[in-house]
Scaffold this active site. Structure first.
Site, PDB file in Angstrom:
ATOM      1  CE  LYS A   1      -3.489  10.557 -11.180  1.00  0.00           C
ATOM      2  NZ  LYS A   1      -4.182   9.388 -10.574  1.00  0.00           N
TER       3      LYS A   1
HETATM    4  O1  LIG Z   1      -4.031   6.310 -10.701  1.00  0.00           O
HETATM    5  C1  LIG Z   1      -3.492   5.218 -10.959  1.00  0.00           C
HETATM    6  C2  LIG Z   1      -3.734   4.014 -10.206  1.00  0.00           C
HETATM    7  O2  LIG Z   1      -2.911   4.005  -9.076  1.00  0.00           O
HETATM    8  C3  LIG Z   1      -3.616   2.757 -11.016  1.00  0.00           C
HETATM    9  O3  LIG Z   1      -3.803   1.704 -10.136  1.00  0.00           O
HETATM   10  P1  LIG Z   1      -4.409   0.312 -10.634  1.00  0.00           P
HETATM   11  O4  LIG Z   1      -3.378  -0.349 -11.468  1.00  0.00           O
HETATM   12  O5  LIG Z   1      -4.684  -0.421  -9.355  1.00  0.00           O
HETATM   13  O6  LIG Z   1      -5.658   0.632 -11.394  1.00  0.00           O
END
Ligand SMILES: O=C[C@H](O)COP(=O)(O)O
Length: 226
Positions: free
Chosen positions: A87
């Site tokens: 990622k």
């Molecule tokens: O990896 C990315 C996450 O899904 C971001 O989620 P979040 O906005 O809850 O931190």
């Protein structure tokens, strides 16, 4: 449709891997932080053991410069396994790393996507997955539904193999909207699945079925007892 879990919690993964048609597990440093100072690579290997070799595991780099991201990617592939999706956030350094990793045929998930422009660059760079941040986009008054629909259009117009792995969800409606606008995958916390399946109406329907059954047969009678 691919349902993924956005968590590094082993107990949650063990539990929900049995409940949902799980396609993979994603994480990022903020998600890792919730687990405390874990033995990172052993922990990731345990997640791999739980989900098996067929499901996808997406692990994020921590470095913020090109050389560091490439080194992180190499270490992740060596210490976890070569099937991991690396990622990488889509900024200047990240995009450079995405291009370089794809040239080496390494699996990449382009993340931290807030705009169509970032998504289109990542698609053109050959990312395997792009991860638009649904809730964070809504918070910024960027329409994630329209954005995902247009990303889907561009993927189709360019015959690209990139899949949309929508992320950052706070409720069930956001997840269904992501799928309905063309996302092939969505990654979410177990709280979303829990909320969705623990609806009082579902519980009431099941309780009514039990009570109707027990009004005909004795309490506790199973189908196998008949
Ligand atoms: O990896 C990315 C996450 O899904 C971001 O989620 P979040 O906005 O809850 O931190």
């Amino acid at each position: 449709m691919e349902f993924m879990l956005d968590t590094a919690n082993l107990e949650e993964i063990k539990k929900y891997e049995k409940i949902i048609p799980l396609a993979g597990v994603t994480s990022n440093p903020s998600i890792i932080k919730k687990e405390g100072k874990i033995d990172f690579f052993n922990h990731m290997k345990k997640i791999r053991e739980v989900i098996g070799p067929e499901k996808s595991l997406h692990v994020q780099v921590v470095a913020t410069d090109f050389a560091g991201m490439m080194a992180d990617a190499q270490t992740i592939l060596e210490k976890i396994d070569t099937n991991v999706f690396i990622k990488i956030p889509v900024n200047e350094e990240g995009l450079k790393a995405i291009k370089a990793l794809k040239e080496k045929n390494i699996r990449v998930t382009a993340t931290a996507i807030y705009t169509k422009f970032q998504a289109y660059l990542a698609i053109a760079a050959g990312a395997d997955y792009i991860a638009p941040y649904f809730n964070r986009m809504e918070n910024l008054n960027i329409d994630p539904r329209e954005a995902i629909k247009e990303m889907t259009n561009q993927i189709s117009l360019t015959n690209s193999k990139t899949k949309i792995l929508a992320a950052s969800f706070k409720n069930v409606g956001q997840v269904t909207a992501a799928f309905e606008n063309g996302a092939q995958s969505a990654t979410m916390g177990t709280d979303i699945i829990q909320q969705a399946l623990a609806m009082p109406s579902i519980g009431k329907a099941v309780a009514d079925f039990t009570s109707d059954w027990e009004s005909i047969y004795d309490e506790g009678t199973k189908i196998a007892d008949l």
